[in-house]
Motif scaffolding. Structure first.
Motif, PDB file in Angstrom:
ATOM      1  N   LEU A  48       0.811  -1.222   0.000  1.00  0.00           N
ATOM      2  CA  LEU A  48       0.000   0.000   0.000  1.00  0.00           C
ATOM      3  C   LEU A  48       0.846   1.276   0.000  1.00  0.00           C
ATOM      4  N   ALA A  49       2.164   1.136  -0.101  1.00  0.00           N
ATOM      5  CA  ALA A  49       3.041   2.307  -0.059  1.00  0.00           C
ATOM      6  C   ALA A  49       2.759   3.283  -1.200  1.00  0.00           C
ATOM      7  N   THR A  50       2.565   2.790  -2.394  1.00  0.00           N
ATOM      8  CA  THR A  50       2.269   3.682  -3.526  1.00  0.00           C
ATOM      9  C   THR A  50       0.935   4.377  -3.331  1.00  0.00           C
ATOM     10  N   VAL A  54       0.638   8.516  -3.436  1.00  0.00           N
ATOM     11  CA  VAL A  54      -0.004   9.224  -4.547  1.00  0.00           C
ATOM     12  C   VAL A  54      -1.479   8.903  -4.716  1.00  0.00           C
ATOM     13  N   GLY A  55      -2.043   8.166  -3.793  1.00  0.00           N
ATOM     14  CA  GLY A  55      -3.430   7.754  -3.933  1.00  0.00           C
ATOM     15  C   GLY A  55      -4.431   8.785  -3.444  1.00  0.00           C
ATOM     16  N   PRO A  56      -5.676   8.619  -3.812  1.00  0.00           N
ATOM     17  CA  PRO A  56      -6.716   9.588  -3.459  1.00  0.00           C
ATOM     18  C   PRO A  56      -7.246   9.452  -2.040  1.00  0.00           C
ATOM     19  N   LEU A  57      -6.781   8.452  -1.271  1.00  0.00           N
ATOM     20  CA  LEU A  57      -7.337   8.225   0.059  1.00  0.00           C
ATOM     21  C   LEU A  57      -6.541   8.870   1.186  1.00  0.00           C
ATOM     22  N   GLY A  58      -5.242   9.033   0.994  1.00  0.00           N
ATOM     23  CA  GLY A  58      -4.403   9.527   2.076  1.00  0.00           C
ATOM     24  C   GLY A  58      -4.289   8.489   3.180  1.00  0.00           C
ATOM     25  N   ALA A  80      -0.966  14.584   8.224  1.00  0.00           N
ATOM     26  CA  ALA A  80      -0.316  15.773   7.652  1.00  0.00           C
ATOM     27  C   ALA A  80       0.686  15.390   6.563  1.00  0.00           C
ATOM     28  N   LEU A  81       1.429  14.313   6.778  1.00  0.00           N
ATOM     29  CA  LEU A  81       2.433  13.897   5.803  1.00  0.00           C
ATOM     30  C   LEU A  81       1.829  13.248   4.566  1.00  0.00           C
ATOM     31  N   PHE A  82       0.715  12.551   4.757  1.00  0.00           N
ATOM     32  CA  PHE A  82       0.121  11.783   3.665  1.00  0.00           C
ATOM     33  C   PHE A  82      -1.351  12.125   3.493  1.00  0.00           C
ATOM     34  N   GLY A  87      -4.728  15.504  -7.263  1.00  0.00           N
ATOM     35  CA  GLY A  87      -4.189  15.809  -8.580  1.00  0.00           C
ATOM     36  C   GLY A  87      -4.026  14.551  -9.416  1.00  0.00           C
ATOM     37  N   ASP A  88      -3.842  14.728 -10.688  1.00  0.00           N
ATOM     38  CA  ASP A  88      -3.621  13.633 -11.613  1.00  0.00           C
ATOM     39  C   ASP A  88      -2.136  13.297 -11.626  1.00  0.00           C
ATOM     40  N   VAL A  89      -1.774  12.071 -11.307  1.00  0.00           N
ATOM     41  CA  VAL A  89      -0.376  11.668 -11.252  1.00  0.00           C
ATOM     42  C   VAL A  89       0.313  11.890 -12.587  1.00  0.00           C
TER      43      VAL A  89
END
Length: 95
Positions: A48-50, A54-58, A80-82, A87-89
């Motif tokens: 789940l690192a990716t 960059v995912g829409p869930l945070g 706060a960090l994630f 945005g569109d990757v």
């Protein structure tokens, strides 16, 4: 104004970093951390690192859907960090 050290376990490795006054310091790769929550850290499955980055869930959204995503006592820091990415990757990669 918070300051301290953060740790994220990715099962087979870990990441540690410092933070202070709204700034995050350098990230360091570490060894496997068993029971990261009991050590004040957070845990994220490596698959789940990716999605975290960059995912829409945070972080919060992933933690709601996957029981293996656990912020421990670092909930505010991880959120706060994630944050959720809206945005569109492809806009980051394709000029």
């Amino acid at each position: 104004g918070a300051a301290g050290e953060g740790m994220i376990s990715l099962y087979h490795s870990s990441i540690t970093f410092s933070y202070a006054d709204g700034q995050v310091g350098e990230f360091f790769a570490g060894q496997r951390e068993l029971a990261p929550i009991s050590k004040g850290g957070s845990g994220v499955p490596p698959v789940l690192a990716t999605a975290l980055l960059v995912g829409p869930l945070g972080f919060a959204g992933l933690a709601e859907r996957y029981p293996d995503v656990n912020s421990g006592k670092q909930t505010e820091l991880m959120d706060a960090l994630f944050p959720a990415q809206v945005g569109d990757v492809q806009s980051w990669v394709i000029p």
